[in-house]
Design a protein around this motif. Structure first.
Motif, mmCIF file in Angstrom:
data_model
loop_
_atom_site.group_PDB
_atom_site.id
_atom_site.type_symbol
_atom_site.label_atom_id
_atom_site.label_comp_id
_atom_site.label_asym_id
_atom_site.label_seq_id
_atom_site.Cartn_x
_atom_site.Cartn_y
_atom_site.Cartn_z
ATOM 1 N N TYR A 136 15.440 -9.397 10.249
ATOM 2 C CA TYR A 136 14.119 -10.023 10.140
ATOM 3 C C TYR A 136 13.050 -8.965 9.878
ATOM 4 N N LYS A 139 13.388 -7.648 6.334
ATOM 5 C CA LYS A 139 12.872 -8.632 5.364
ATOM 6 C C LYS A 139 11.349 -8.705 5.439
ATOM 7 N N ASN A 140 10.838 -8.615 6.652
ATOM 8 C CA ASN A 140 9.385 -8.652 6.829
ATOM 9 C C ASN A 140 8.739 -7.424 6.188
ATOM 10 N N LYS A 141 9.390 -6.278 6.358
ATOM 11 C CA LYS A 141 8.905 -5.028 5.766
ATOM 12 C C LYS A 141 8.940 -5.140 4.233
ATOM 13 N N GLU A 142 10.067 -5.675 3.734
ATOM 14 C CA GLU A 142 10.211 -5.856 2.282
ATOM 15 C C GLU A 142 9.138 -6.819 1.763
ATOM 16 N N LYS A 143 8.895 -7.880 2.522
ATOM 17 C CA LYS A 143 7.868 -8.848 2.139
ATOM 18 C C LYS A 143 6.497 -8.170 2.067
ATOM 19 N N LEU A 146 6.324 -6.119 -0.959
ATOM 20 C CA LEU A 146 6.157 -6.974 -2.144
ATOM 21 C C LEU A 146 4.740 -7.538 -2.227
ATOM 22 N N ILE A 147 4.196 -7.899 -1.083
ATOM 23 C CA ILE A 147 2.806 -8.403 -1.090
ATOM 24 C C ILE A 147 1.861 -7.305 -1.549
#
Length: 176
Positions: A136, A139-143, A146-147
């Motif tokens: 999680y 994925k949050n870091k990747e998100k 990406l943002i």
């Protein structure tokens, strides 16, 4: 004690038999000449009386001893009963505690058996939770990356479109 009394009784019986022989004969021989002696008879009676007195004394002491033994036996029986009652009270006092302790130990053992698989399951789920939490967070870091990239691209795109619009706007003005 009985052996000593038996020996005294035997001695008394021997003396009685000797006295009886003297009494029956009525004679005592001194230097081979027979004589009648009242004095000897009186001595015999006094010896007999003395022996009877001794026998009565022995019998009296025997009865006293028997009474003492009986009294002591009675006290021993009472003390034995009292000790038995005390032992029963102690057993009654300890017995409920043993039952409670045994019940609690049994319950604790049951709970330990139930806790073991729950502990294993908990450890497994904690491991899974950490793995999911790690995924999680990644994925949050990747998100977030990406943002950030999206914001940069949108900003860049806006700049480029604005620049293009300005160019088009200059081209249009030049045409006019």
């Amino acid at each position: 004690m009985e052996g000593a009394m038996a020996t005294q009784k035997q001695i008394w019986e021997q003396q009685q038999s000797q006295l009886q022989r003297v009494k029956n004969s009525g004679l005592i021989s001194m230097n081979g000449s027979p004589i009648l002696d009242d004095k000897d008879e009186e001595i015999s009676r006094s010896a007999l009386a003395m022996f009877r007195a001794k026998e009565e004394e022995i019998e009296r002491k025997k009865m006293e001893m028997r009474d003492k033994v009986q009294a002591r036996l009675g006290r021993v029986e009472e003390e034995t009963k009292r000790l038995a009652e005390i032992r029963e009270e102690l057993e009654d006092l300890v017995d409920p505690m043993r039952k409670d302790v045994a019940m609690l130990r049994k319950r604790i053992d049951t709970l330990n058996r139930e806790l073991k698989p729950l502990g294993i399951s908990c450890q497994k789920k904690e491991r899974e939770y950490r793995e999911v939490l790690e995924a999680y967070n990644e994925k949050n870091k990747e998100k977030a990356q990406l943002i950030t990239k999206l914001v940069e691209l949108v900003s860049e795109s806006e700049k480029l479109r604005m620049k293009k619009l300005e160019e088009l706007s200059k081209n249009i003005e030049m045409l006019h």
